[in-house]
Design a protein around this motif. Structure first.
Motif, short mmCIF file in Angstrom:
data_model
loop_
_atom_site.label_atom_id
_atom_site.label_comp_id
_atom_site.label_asym_id
_atom_site.label_seq_id
_atom_site.Cartn_x
_atom_site.Cartn_y
_atom_site.Cartn_z
N TRP A 119 -2.90 -36.62 -28.73
CA TRP A 119 -2.99 -35.17 -28.57
C TRP A 119 -4.30 -34.76 -27.90
N HIS A 120 -5.38 -35.45 -28.21
CA HIS A 120 -6.67 -35.09 -27.60
C HIS A 120 -6.63 -35.26 -26.08
N GLU A 121 -6.04 -36.35 -25.62
CA GLU A 121 -5.99 -36.59 -24.17
C GLU A 121 -5.00 -35.65 -23.49
N ARG A 122 -3.93 -35.31 -24.18
CA ARG A 122 -3.03 -34.29 -23.62
C ARG A 122 -3.76 -32.96 -23.45
N TYR A 125 -6.12 -33.24 -20.49
CA TYR A 125 -5.34 -33.14 -19.24
C TYR A 125 -4.93 -31.69 -18.99
N ASP A 126 -4.48 -31.02 -20.03
CA ASP A 126 -3.97 -29.65 -19.92
C ASP A 126 -5.07 -28.68 -19.48
N LEU A 127 -6.22 -28.73 -20.15
CA LEU A 127 -7.25 -27.72 -19.95
C LEU A 127 -8.29 -28.10 -18.90
N VAL A 128 -8.57 -29.40 -18.74
CA VAL A 128 -9.63 -29.82 -17.83
C VAL A 128 -9.07 -30.49 -16.58
N GLU A 139 1.63 -34.91 -20.96
CA GLU A 139 2.12 -33.60 -20.50
C GLU A 139 1.30 -32.53 -21.20
N ARG A 140 1.43 -31.30 -20.72
CA ARG A 140 0.66 -30.20 -21.30
C ARG A 140 0.99 -30.06 -22.79
N ILE A 141 -0.01 -29.58 -23.55
CA ILE A 141 0.19 -29.45 -24.99
C ILE A 141 -0.02 -28.02 -25.49
N LEU A 142 -0.90 -27.27 -24.83
CA LEU A 142 -1.16 -25.89 -25.24
C LEU A 142 -0.55 -24.86 -24.30
N LEU A 143 -0.43 -25.20 -23.03
CA LEU A 143 0.11 -24.28 -22.03
C LEU A 143 1.51 -24.70 -21.60
N PRO A 144 2.29 -23.77 -21.07
CA PRO A 144 3.65 -24.13 -20.61
C PRO A 144 3.59 -25.14 -19.47
N GLU A 145 4.64 -25.93 -19.34
CA GLU A 145 4.70 -26.94 -18.29
C GLU A 145 4.63 -26.31 -16.89
N THR A 146 5.04 -25.05 -16.78
CA THR A 146 5.03 -24.39 -15.47
C THR A 146 3.66 -23.82 -15.10
N TRP A 147 2.68 -23.97 -15.98
CA TRP A 147 1.35 -23.41 -15.71
C TRP A 147 0.72 -24.10 -14.51
N THR A 148 0.02 -23.34 -13.71
CA THR A 148 -0.65 -23.87 -12.52
C THR A 148 -2.15 -23.92 -12.76
#
Length: 555
Positions: A119-122, A125-128, A139-148
């Motif tokens: 989860w930490h690496e997800r 990846y998601d935020l940074v 894959e993204r964990i906090l934001l939607p997969e469609t986030w740019t």
């Protein structure tokens, strides 16, 4: 004849500190640089040596607790920092720093070594925007997969609108058609459901009533707390945010921020203020445990009128005490850097009597809980031997607090890395070995009693404290500007477990990077280990036994 001394563990000095030179020798050519953070040394390694280095530190040097992963971007590189500790002694700390290229940042995943890195690496990846090779599900964990884009990257446009596209007329069940002969069924539990304790979505696969696969889907309550902290000044504007993380027992959160900033800026706290902090924090811990007991009654056998209201009654008593002390009933903001906001309310004797009345009634109150809870057949049937998680599995997920201690992890930051006035007081760390839903509940009940012991001793100290020595704050500069490049990672024990705060300074009055380690994040990640193979009703009980707060999970 003199007795031969046992050899010191690898990487440990004679006085119990960390021998970073010996660790560097152990890691050899995999180390390409050294760093010194405020409270721990660090090794810079190649991006392709993560698993090798972490395995060596875990298996040969005893660093078995991946407390947190901090990801960040600099002007010339990306960076992942793995904050390692030992469950047996969290003062033994080491940071593993992994730089990655500015163009196409890729680093080896730590998940095969520490399960909690998943989860930490997800999130990193998601935020940074850092990618982790060998990750099982990046894959993204906090934001939607469609986030740019990645919100914590330096070139991210905060004003750019995000449009989440929904394909018209698509059958949402199309991907879930079962093969011929299959008896499994996919069920969405939440995100809007009273048994999920907030906006949590559980993607669940059932075989009859048995859970065969479970994936917690978080991020519905993500409020960018780390970014907001990076926009606030050290002196006054960050601590109030912490009350919004675990908002059911939020006083200890304030200490997490205060401890990190005070370490970063080398600030002292008067002894009298340390006693006030310790007392207030333990009252705050009781707030959380009372609520956890009441909501667990709803989760396990739907008892609202008796147990839930008993718990709310007792929580209300603590809220009244803290309202007198802080002026607030929920978002307290009692801590200040270098101390607390103000002294005890006047007249002091009346307030002491109010607290003592509560403490004197508590043994009878706990007996009521045992009569209503632990002696209840339905409760026993729903909780004993359900939701079991072993000690080693709990360690792999970084479980702490009552969740970890109920599985036999004898770990409490208050005792093992002392702060405040805890090491001057008489109290015990509560543990169990069964690791089931029942044990997690019992740990919380017993911790209420230990918190009462701590508060009682603090009251005795405060009553006898000489009036001319009641210093509530040290002399803290109006504007704090820690030296650029200083980094610190500090932890405290909150009601849910180990709360960590990482801060990197850039020489201004605001952090360049602020990272929150949430115990709820780790504990929830372990839910599939407790639920798979159990009935779906027992999964709900297991979720309740974790006592998560989504404001703390998502931050």
């Amino acid at each position: 004849m003199s007795r031969q001394r046992d050899p010191l563990p690898v990487g440990v000095t004679e006085d119990g500190g960390v021998d970073y030179d010996e660790l560097a020798e152990l890691l050899g050519e995999r180390v390409i640089g050294r760093e010194d953070h405020v409270n721990a040394g660090g090794f810079v390694i190649r991006p392709d040596a993560v698993q090798s280095v972490l395995s060596t530190l875990r298996d040969e040097a005893g660093f078995d607790h991946l407390s947190c992963l901090t990801a960040q971007e600099y002007e010339d590189r990306y960076e992942s920092i793995y904050h390692l500790r030992k469950f047996d002694d969290p003062t033994q700390e080491v940071n593993v720093i992994v730089p990655a290229s500015k163009t196409g940042p890729v680093s080896e995943s730590a998940e095969p070594v520490f399960r909690t890195a998943d989860w930490h690496e997800r999130e990193a990846y998601d935020l940074v925007g850092i990618e982790y090779q060998d990750h099982p599900d990046l894959e993204r964990i906090l934001l939607p997969e469609t986030w740019t884009g990645h919100p914590l990257s330096l070139d991210y446009d905060q004003d750019k609108p995000q449009i989440v596209a929904y394909r018209a007329h698509e059958n949402p069940l199309q991907d879930h058609h079962s093969p011929e002969g299959s008896n499994t069924m996919f069920v969405n539990i939440g995100p809007h459901h009273p048994a999920t304790h907030g906006v949590l979505h559980l993607e669940t696969v059932l075989d009859g009533e048995t859970v065969v696969d479970l994936e917690p889907d978080i991020g519905y309550l993500h409020r960018c707390e780390e970014q907001m902290a990076q926009q606030g000044t050290y002196r006054y504007q960050i601590i109030p945010y912490s009350d919004r993380w675990d908002y059911t027992a939020n006083m200890p959160n304030e200490w997490g921020v205060a401890r990190a900033i005070e370490s970063l800026a080398d600030l002292d706290v008067p002894e009298y203020a340390q006693v006030l902090r310790t007392m207030a924090t333990e009252l705050g811990r009781m707030l959380g445990h009372f609520l956890a007991a009441g909501t667990f009654a709803l989760d396990t056998y739907g008892d609202f009128t008796a147990i839930f209201m008993y718990a709310m009654r007792d929580r209300e008593k603590v809220q009244n005490i803290l309202e007198d002390l802080t002026g607030q009933r929920m978002m307290f903001y009692y801590f200040r850097l270098g101390g607390v906001a103000w002294d005890l309310p006047e007249p002091r004797d009346e307030w002491f009597d109010k607290v003592r009345d509560f403490l004197n009634d508590l043994p009878e109150t706990i007996d009521e809980y045992h009569n209503l809870f632990t002696e209840n057949e339905i409760f026993q049937y729903r909780t004993i031997d359900t939701g079991v998680i072993s000690k080693e599995t709990a360690k792999q997920y970084g479980c702490t607090g009552p969740v970890g201690r109920a599985s036999g992890i004898d770990y409490d930051v208050r005792r093992d890395d002392p702060y405040g006035y805890y090491d001057e007081l008489d109290w015990d760390v509560v543990t169990a070995t069964e690791g089931d839903n029942y044990s997690r509940f019992m740990c919380r009940l017993r911790e209420i009693e230990e918190s009462a012991r701590i508060v009682d001793q603090c009251i005795d100290l405060l009553e006898d404290w000489p009036e001319d020595e009641r210093e509530i704050q040290s002399n803290v500069p109006r504007t704090l500007r820690p030296e650029a490049g200083k980094e610190v990672y500090e932890t405290v024990e909150i009601a849910k477990g180990e709360l960590g705060v990482y801060i990197r300074s850039d020489g201004t009055n605001k952090p360049a990077r602020f990272k929150i380690r949430s115990p709820c994040f780790h504990n929830l990640h372990a839910l599939p280990e407790m639920a798979e193979g159990e009935y779906v009703a027992d999964m709900i009980a297991s979720l309740g036994s974790l006592d998560i707060v989504l404001g703390s999970v998502d931050r």
